[in-house]
Scaffold this motif. Structure first.
Motif, short mmCIF file in Angstrom:
data_model
loop_
_atom_site.label_atom_id
_atom_site.label_comp_id
_atom_site.label_asym_id
_atom_site.label_seq_id
_atom_site.Cartn_x
_atom_site.Cartn_y
_atom_site.Cartn_z
N THR A 1 -3.45 -18.81 1.60
CA THR A 1 -4.43 -17.94 2.26
C THR A 1 -5.07 -17.03 1.23
O THR A 1 -4.46 -16.64 0.24
CB THR A 1 -3.77 -17.09 3.35
N ALA A 2 -6.34 -16.70 1.48
CA ALA A 2 -7.08 -15.81 0.58
C ALA A 2 -8.24 -15.21 1.35
O ALA A 2 -8.53 -15.60 2.49
CB ALA A 2 -7.58 -16.58 -0.65
N GLN A 3 -8.91 -14.25 0.71
CA GLN A 3 -10.10 -13.62 1.27
C GLN A 3 -11.28 -13.93 0.36
O GLN A 3 -11.20 -13.77 -0.85
CB GLN A 3 -9.91 -12.09 1.38
N ILE A 4 -12.39 -14.39 0.95
CA ILE A 4 -13.58 -14.73 0.18
C ILE A 4 -14.68 -13.72 0.46
O ILE A 4 -14.90 -13.36 1.62
CB ILE A 4 -14.05 -16.17 0.49
N PRO A 5 -15.36 -13.22 -0.57
CA PRO A 5 -16.43 -12.24 -0.34
C PRO A 5 -17.53 -12.80 0.56
O PRO A 5 -17.79 -14.00 0.57
CB PRO A 5 -16.97 -11.96 -1.76
N GLN A 6 -18.17 -11.91 1.30
CA GLN A 6 -19.16 -12.36 2.28
C GLN A 6 -20.34 -13.07 1.65
O GLN A 6 -20.92 -13.99 2.25
CB GLN A 6 -19.64 -11.17 3.11
N GLN A 7 -20.72 -12.71 0.41
CA GLN A 7 -21.86 -13.37 -0.21
C GLN A 7 -21.54 -14.79 -0.66
O GLN A 7 -22.44 -15.57 -0.99
CB GLN A 7 -22.38 -12.56 -1.41
N ASN B 1 -8.59 -25.79 5.18
CA ASN B 1 -8.24 -26.11 6.56
C ASN B 1 -9.01 -25.24 7.56
O ASN B 1 -9.28 -25.66 8.68
CB ASN B 1 -6.74 -25.93 6.75
N PHE B 2 -9.37 -24.02 7.14
CA PHE B 2 -10.01 -23.10 8.09
C PHE B 2 -10.71 -21.99 7.32
O PHE B 2 -10.21 -21.50 6.30
CB PHE B 2 -8.97 -22.49 9.03
N VAL B 3 -11.91 -21.61 7.81
CA VAL B 3 -12.64 -20.44 7.31
C VAL B 3 -13.02 -19.61 8.53
O VAL B 3 -13.65 -20.13 9.47
CB VAL B 3 -13.90 -20.84 6.52
N PHE C 1 -13.98 -12.83 4.29
CA PHE C 1 -13.62 -13.83 5.28
C PHE C 1 -12.29 -14.48 4.91
O PHE C 1 -12.02 -14.78 3.74
CB PHE C 1 -14.71 -14.91 5.37
N TYR C 2 -11.47 -14.72 5.93
CA TYR C 2 -10.16 -15.33 5.76
C TYR C 2 -10.31 -16.83 5.53
O TYR C 2 -11.02 -17.52 6.27
CB TYR C 2 -9.30 -15.06 6.99
N VAL C 3 -9.65 -17.33 4.49
CA VAL C 3 -9.67 -18.76 4.16
C VAL C 3 -8.24 -19.27 4.17
O VAL C 3 -7.34 -18.63 3.61
CB VAL C 3 -10.30 -19.01 2.78
N GLU C 4 -8.03 -20.44 4.80
CA GLU C 4 -6.71 -21.04 4.86
C GLU C 4 -6.78 -22.45 4.29
O GLU C 4 -7.67 -23.23 4.63
CB GLU C 4 -6.22 -21.07 6.31
#
Length: 388
Positions: free
Chosen positions: A215-221, A247-249, A260-263
């Motif tokens: 899991t990680a967080q991706i900047p909105q831009q 698997n999921f954004v 945004f949460y990234v899995e």
């Protein structure tokens, strides 16, 4: 003979006709004289503009495919992780599975004391059978009008209540042996034999690490660049690597971080003990056509956007907004440009978009502005990489 012809001509032309002929001759003389005077005094407008056009140096730039990756810092988690809780009270009589043992879904983990639940189950079964018999007898009597319809309805309610009590008693006995919710490994014991537990007390932790969840967080831009199904390389702190797939954004950003949460689903065929640790995620993005320039060629447009100035086929200056993909010692890699364009390498600061210019095309390898940079290589997106 000549004199007689002249006298005849004067007699044949009236004064009015003579005046008209003289006026037409005068107009033609004036027009021809103005045209010749204009040609003698000034050169054509085109010749004048060509001498005054600003001169710039240009070179042709060809876009090349660029493989990109989005670098994020995240953590690894078990694909499944559950704390098995007690659902009835009782004393722990036996631990059926030890820490580190593999279990299958539905397999008992430990044994709790019965605390009279088996006897309650037998009683519930007997009452249920009794209520069923009473209802069957009443329905037979109802055929002969010996029992009212209200009595039939009351007995049906008693049967339903007895059935619910029987189901509750069966579940209570079943809860004497908590089971594994999925295939996995017993990771922790939270109780010991002889310990008395109450409902909701933790008993054991079961995990599944044959797959992992990064899991990680991706900047909105950058969120729109990542999509489900993209390949991901996961680098651990010790240098080992795993492979996975997005698997999921999440559709909504975290209100605190605006990210945004990234899995990512990660294969862990060797069941490495890495769950809970941090890792670097390199998400492989679709390639783009990109140019590489010297950073000196990047300029701000009228609206403050970063861009490059080039010349079109008509010799006019155009400001192309760009997006910087990577900035390295080799140059600035940008996207958002045509695949091929004539970029201004010298003199861009002295001309404006829309201005007509004279161009001097510099052959490749002769640029003196450091614009002849190295070929494009795979680069991570700026600002997303961290020390591994």
């Amino acid at each position: 003979m000549t004199a007689s012809f002249s006298n005849k001509l004067r007699r044949g032309i009236s004064p009015v006709m003579l005046a008209i002929v003289m006026a037409v001759a005068l107009v033609l003389w004036l027009l021809l004289g103005d045209q010749r005077s204009a040609q003698d005094e000034a050169p054509p407008p085109k010749e004048l503009a060509a001498e005054q056009l600003h001169k710039v140096e240009t070179r042709w730039s060809q876009a090349e495919p660029l493989s990109r990756e989005q670098v994020l810092q995240g953590q690894l988690l078990p694909w499944q992780q559950v704390q098995v809780m007690a659902q009835v009270s009782g004393r722990v009589e036996k631990l059926l599975k030890q820490q580190g043992e593999r279990v299958s879904a539905g397999e008992p983990l430990l044994q709790l004391s019965d605390e009279g639940r088996s006897q309650q189950l037998e009683q519930a079964r007997a009452i249920y059978r009794l209520r069923q018999k009473e209802l069957e007898g009443a329905r037979k009597l109802r055929a002969s009008n010996y029992v009212t319809e209200n009595e039939i309805v009351r007995l049906e309610g008693e049967v339903a209540r007895a059935q619910a009590d029987l189901s509750a008693a069966q579940l209570a006995v079943k809860y004497n042996q908590p089971v594994a919710p999925f295939d996995g490994v017993v990771d922790r014991h939270h109780v010991e034999v002889g310990e008395y537990v109450q409902p909701a007390d933790p008993l054991m932790s079961v995990v599944n690490v044959e797959r992992l969840k990064a899991t990680a967080q991706i900047p909105q831009q950058e969120a729109n660049r990542v999509a489900e199904g993209q390949a991901v390389k996961i680098r651990l702190l010790d240098g080992r690597e795993l492979e996975g797939e997005v698997n999921f954004v999440s559709l909504a950003a975290d209100p605190q971080t605006r990210s945004f949460y990234v899995e990512v689903e990660v294969a862990n065929p060797e069941s490495w003990r890495v769950a809970g640790g941090s890792a670097t995620l390199r998400i492989q993005l679709p390639p783009v056509m990109a140019h590489r320039f010297s950073p000196a060629l990047l300029r701000l447009g009228a609206g403050g956007e970063l861009g490059v100035r080039a010349v079109d086929e008509n010799g006019q200056v155009i400001h192309y907004p760009v997006r910087v993909v990577a900035m390295t010692e080799a140059g600035a890699t940008v996207e958002g440009l045509p695949e091929r364009l004539q970029v201004i390498t010298q003199g861009a600061g002295f001309v404006d978009p829309g201005q007509q210019v004279r161009t001097e095309l510099v052959p490749p390898g002769e640029q003196n502005d450091a614009s002849g940079v190295a070929p494009i290589e795979t680069q991570p997106l700026p600002g997303q990489g961290a020390a591994e």
